[in-house]
Design a protein around this motif. Structure first.
Motif, PDB file in Angstrom:
ATOM      1  N   MET A   1      49.105  49.530  33.585  1.00 18.63           N
ATOM      2  CA  MET A   1      50.135  49.123  32.623  1.00 18.63           C
ATOM      3  C   MET A   1      49.801  47.590  32.336  1.00 18.63           C
ATOM      4  SD  MET A   1      54.442  48.646  33.110  1.00 18.63           S
ATOM      5  CE  MET A   1      55.312  47.849  31.936  1.00 18.63           C
ATOM      6  N   SER A   2      49.720  47.140  31.076  1.00 19.74           N
ATOM      7  CA  SER A   2      49.730  45.738  30.770  1.00 19.74           C
ATOM      8  C   SER A   2      50.769  45.040  30.877  1.00 19.74           C
ATOM      9  CB  SER A   2      49.341  45.713  29.212  1.00 19.74           C
ATOM     10  OG  SER A   2      50.326  46.064  28.608  1.00 19.74           O
ATOM     11  N   ARG A   3      50.625  43.795  31.390  1.00 23.03           N
ATOM     12  CA  ARG A   3      51.787  42.790  32.110  1.00 23.03           C
ATOM     13  C   ARG A   3      51.429  41.373  31.414  1.00 23.03           C
ATOM     14  NH1 ARG A   3      48.564  44.201  35.750  1.00 23.03           N
ATOM     15  NH2 ARG A   3      47.961  42.812  37.507  1.00 23.03           N
ATOM     16  N   LYS A   4      52.471  40.554  31.365  1.00 23.59           N
ATOM     17  CA  LYS A   4      52.107  39.233  30.963  1.00 23.59           C
ATOM     18  C   LYS A   4      52.811  38.295  31.795  1.00 23.59           C
ATOM     19  CE  LYS A   4      52.567  35.936  27.047  1.00 23.59           C
ATOM     20  NZ  LYS A   4      52.794  35.813  25.556  1.00 23.59           N
ATOM     21  N   THR A   5      52.154  37.170  32.449  1.00 28.17           N
ATOM     22  CA  THR A   5      52.732  36.143  33.389  1.00 28.17           C
ATOM     23  C   THR A   5      52.572  34.898  32.737  1.00 28.17           C
ATOM     24  OG1 THR A   5      50.534  36.054  34.434  1.00 28.17           O
ATOM     25  CG2 THR A   5      52.448  37.721  35.415  1.00 28.17           C
ATOM     26  N   VAL A   6      53.473  34.149  33.489  1.00 24.35           N
ATOM     27  CA  VAL A   6      53.248  32.582  32.552  1.00 24.35           C
ATOM     28  C   VAL A   6      53.409  31.650  33.816  1.00 24.35           C
ATOM     29  CG1 VAL A   6      54.498  30.779  31.394  1.00 24.35           C
ATOM     30  CG2 VAL A   6      54.546  33.007  30.539  1.00 24.35           C
ATOM     31  N   PHE A   7      52.502  30.568  33.810  1.00 24.83           N
ATOM     32  CA  PHE A   7      52.519  29.826  35.025  1.00 24.83           C
ATOM     33  C   PHE A   7      52.350  28.271  34.339  1.00 24.83           C
ATOM     34  CE2 PHE A   7      49.149  27.186  37.733  1.00 24.83           C
ATOM     35  CZ  PHE A   7      50.223  26.678  38.621  1.00 24.83           C
ATOM     36  N   ALA A  52      48.909  34.588  30.537  1.00 31.66           N
ATOM     37  CA  ALA A  52      48.022  35.689  30.984  1.00 31.66           C
ATOM     38  C   ALA A  52      48.479  37.011  30.792  1.00 31.66           C
ATOM     39  CB  ALA A  52      47.412  35.548  32.124  1.00 31.66           C
ATOM     40  N   THR A  53      47.780  38.001  29.795  1.00 30.90           N
ATOM     41  CA  THR A  53      48.223  39.190  29.938  1.00 30.90           C
ATOM     42  C   THR A  53      47.050  40.106  30.320  1.00 30.90           C
ATOM     43  OG1 THR A  53      49.658  38.951  27.963  1.00 30.90           O
ATOM     44  CG2 THR A  53      49.043  41.080  28.125  1.00 30.90           C
ATOM     45  N   ALA A  54      47.451  41.007  31.287  1.00 29.15           N
ATOM     46  CA  ALA A  54      46.422  41.957  31.925  1.00 29.15           C
ATOM     47  C   ALA A  54      46.388  43.309  31.144  1.00 29.15           C
ATOM     48  CB  ALA A  54      47.039  41.933  33.413  1.00 29.15           C
ATOM     49  N   VAL A  55      45.326  43.528  30.618  1.00 26.68           N
ATOM     50  CA  VAL A  55      45.103  44.781  29.958  1.00 26.68           C
ATOM     51  C   VAL A  55      43.966  45.440  30.864  1.00 26.68           C
ATOM     52  CG1 VAL A  55      44.437  45.976  27.924  1.00 26.68           C
ATOM     53  CG2 VAL A  55      45.649  43.775  27.766  1.00 26.68           C
ATOM     54  N   GLY A  56      44.229  46.525  31.729  1.00 26.60           N
ATOM     55  CA  GLY A  56      43.176  47.020  32.650  1.00 26.60           C
ATOM     56  C   GLY A  56      42.764  46.061  33.500  1.00 26.60           C
ATOM     57  N   LEU A 172      47.656  41.133  18.908  1.00 24.60           N
ATOM     58  CA  LEU A 172      48.665  42.455  18.819  1.00 24.60           C
ATOM     59  C   LEU A 172      48.914  42.789  20.370  1.00 24.60           C
ATOM     60  CD1 LEU A 172      49.505  44.676  17.199  1.00 24.60           C
ATOM     61  CD2 LEU A 172      47.356  45.715  17.558  1.00 24.60           C
ATOM     62  N   LEU A 173      47.839  42.871  21.282  1.00 25.65           N
ATOM     63  CA  LEU A 173      48.156  43.567  22.502  1.00 25.65           C
ATOM     64  C   LEU A 173      49.179  42.384  23.166  1.00 25.65           C
ATOM     65  CD1 LEU A 173      44.674  44.560  23.448  1.00 25.65           C
ATOM     66  CD2 LEU A 173      46.383  46.016  23.143  1.00 25.65           C
ATOM     67  N   GLU A 174      49.014  41.096  22.948  1.00 27.74           N
ATOM     68  CA  GLU A 174      49.946  40.068  23.781  1.00 27.74           C
ATOM     69  C   GLU A 174      51.377  40.220  23.255  1.00 27.74           C
ATOM     70  OE1 GLU A 174      46.939  36.609  24.917  1.00 27.74           O
ATOM     71  OE2 GLU A 174      47.363  36.852  22.735  1.00 27.74           O
ATOM     72  N   THR A 175      51.468  40.326  22.143  1.00 30.39           N
ATOM     73  CA  THR A 175      53.138  40.270  21.379  1.00 30.39           C
ATOM     74  C   THR A 175      53.571  41.643  21.247  1.00 30.39           C
ATOM     75  OG1 THR A 175      51.877  40.338  19.231  1.00 30.39           O
ATOM     76  CG2 THR A 175      52.336  38.470  20.067  1.00 30.39           C
ATOM     77  N   GLY A 176      52.865  42.744  21.292  1.00 33.11           N
ATOM     78  CA  GLY A 176      53.500  43.984  21.222  1.00 33.11           C
ATOM     79  C   GLY A 176      53.879  44.351  22.500  1.00 33.11           C
ATOM     80  N   ALA A 188      42.035  50.196  24.731  1.00 33.21           N
ATOM     81  CA  ALA A 188      42.049  48.693  24.396  1.00 33.21           C
ATOM     82  C   ALA A 188      40.904  47.897  25.107  1.00 33.21           C
ATOM     83  CB  ALA A 188      43.378  48.115  24.749  1.00 33.21           C
ATOM     84  N   THR A 189      40.722  48.364  26.277  1.00 29.03           N
ATOM     85  CA  THR A 189      39.594  47.577  27.380  1.00 29.03           C
ATOM     86  C   THR A 189      38.428  47.886  26.540  1.00 29.03           C
ATOM     87  OG1 THR A 189      40.780  47.894  29.207  1.00 29.03           O
ATOM     88  CG2 THR A 189      38.626  47.432  29.336  1.00 29.03           C
ATOM     89  N   GLU A 190      38.051  49.196  26.112  1.00 31.62           N
ATOM     90  CA  GLU A 190      36.784  49.404  25.487  1.00 31.62           C
ATOM     91  C   GLU A 190      36.654  48.562  24.273  1.00 31.62           C
ATOM     92  OE1 GLU A 190      36.619  53.507  25.207  1.00 31.62           O
ATOM     93  OE2 GLU A 190      36.607  53.918  27.558  1.00 31.62           O
TER      94      GLU A 190
END
Length: 320
Positions: A1-7, A52-56, A172-176, A188-190
């Motif tokens: 699952m993609s996820r976003k974190t803020v530091f 940071a948004t993790a995608v795979g 798109l990936l970060e805001t969707g 998405a990774t590929e």
């Protein structure tokens, strides 16, 4: 699952002074992210934010604040063992300078550079900076492009078309909505890795021509130019291109086979990229999707929709 974190430095205790806040921020950064030695502006109050948004296995990030320079030495590399690649995209109007792999670089607003965390790295900017990071594990990028280290510390211009598409795709990936489907995350990774290959020149015409010399290289360049000029023509074929260049269709196919991308795959990719670009542009907002598909070279809208979704992971309509 993609996820976003803020530091962010804004999350630190407010009673600390600037130096103590920076020291605590750096300690947390080293412990939780990467081992990097930062220096801050002496003119502006300390502030720093990382999204940071993790995608795979990839990470799409942005860093901003009064971080003035960053250094990653052999001791830092030994501390955390991180060996990924970072595509740095300068988002501010300041100049980011640095060095790696025996090369000095300087990237202005909208420009980019590929660096690696497994080698000594230094970077410096102004009193306030902002940049995007696309972080890719070494194993992932070297598997796709074995010669990727040849592209380290080379400036990538703001006018690079693949870079523009990569920025918009990452946004798109970060805001969707977060991706959940393993198939979509893999897609998405590929796509990101593929675009980095095009951005850096590890994939595409520069890389293809590097593998050929003399007359074959010149003929391949001529074939690629013909395809680029005529891909939106529904009647384009290897036979037509070969005839115009005085070559046999078999020879054209053999030349393209050397690049690993067939004639039909190349034409389809160019058509999809044009359609994606047109759908993203506001001035084309009144045009129907079917019109854009036809202009891009597709004669069957259903086929276009299927290909578009398979390539980008979403429908043509959703681009808008």
């Amino acid at each position: 699952m993609s996820r976003k974190t803020v530091f962010s430095s804004a999350q630190l205790p407010s009673h600390l002074n600037d130096r103590d806040r920076f020291s605590l921020w750096q300690d947390i950064h080293v412990a939780q992210i990467w081992s990097v030695e930062y220096g801050i502006s002496e003119k502006l109050p300390f502030e720093a934010a990382i999204e940071a948004t993790a995608v795979g296995s990839l990470v799409l990030g942005q860093m901003s604040g009064t971080i003035k320079h960053a250094t990653r030495k052999a001791s830092n590399i030994a501390d955390d063992g991180n060996d990924g690649y970072l595509l740095l995209i300068n988002k501010s109007d300041t100049l980011l300078t640095g060095a790696q792999a025996g090369r000095d670089y300087g990237v202005g607003q909208g420009e980019a550079v590929l660096v690696t965390a497994s080698e000594a790295l230094k970077m410096a900017g102004a009193d306030s900076n902002m940049w995007i990071n696309v972080v890719v594990p070494r194993a992932v990028l070297t598997q796709a492009f074995p010669q990727i280290d040849d592209r380290l510390a080379l400036k990538i211009g703001a006018e690079n078309e693949a870079l523009d598409l990569l920025k918009r795709y990452c946004q798109l990936l970060e805001t969707g909505r977060p991706l959940v489907s393993p198939d979509l995350i893999a897609h998405a990774t590929e796509t990101i890795v593929d675009l980095i290959g095009l951005v850096t020149g590890a994939k595409g015409e520069p890389a293809e021509l590097a593998g050929l010399r003399g007359l074959p290289a010149a003929r391949l360049q001529a074939v690629l130019a013909k395809i680029a000029d005529n891909f939106s023509n529904p009647g384009i074929s290897a036979q037509n291109v070969a005839q115009e260049l005085g070559l046999s269709a078999r020879y054209v196919h053999d030349l393209l086979q050397e690049t690993g991308i067939s004639f039909s795959e190349r034409v389809l990719e160019l058509r999809l990229q044009r359609a994606h670009r047109m759908l993203s542009q506001r001035q084309n907002g009144e045009m129907r999707v079917s019109e854009i598909a036809m202009i891009s070279g597709f004669s069957d809208v259903s086929y276009f929709n299927r290909c578009f979704r398979r390539r980008f992971g979403y429908t043509p309509t959703s681009v808008r």
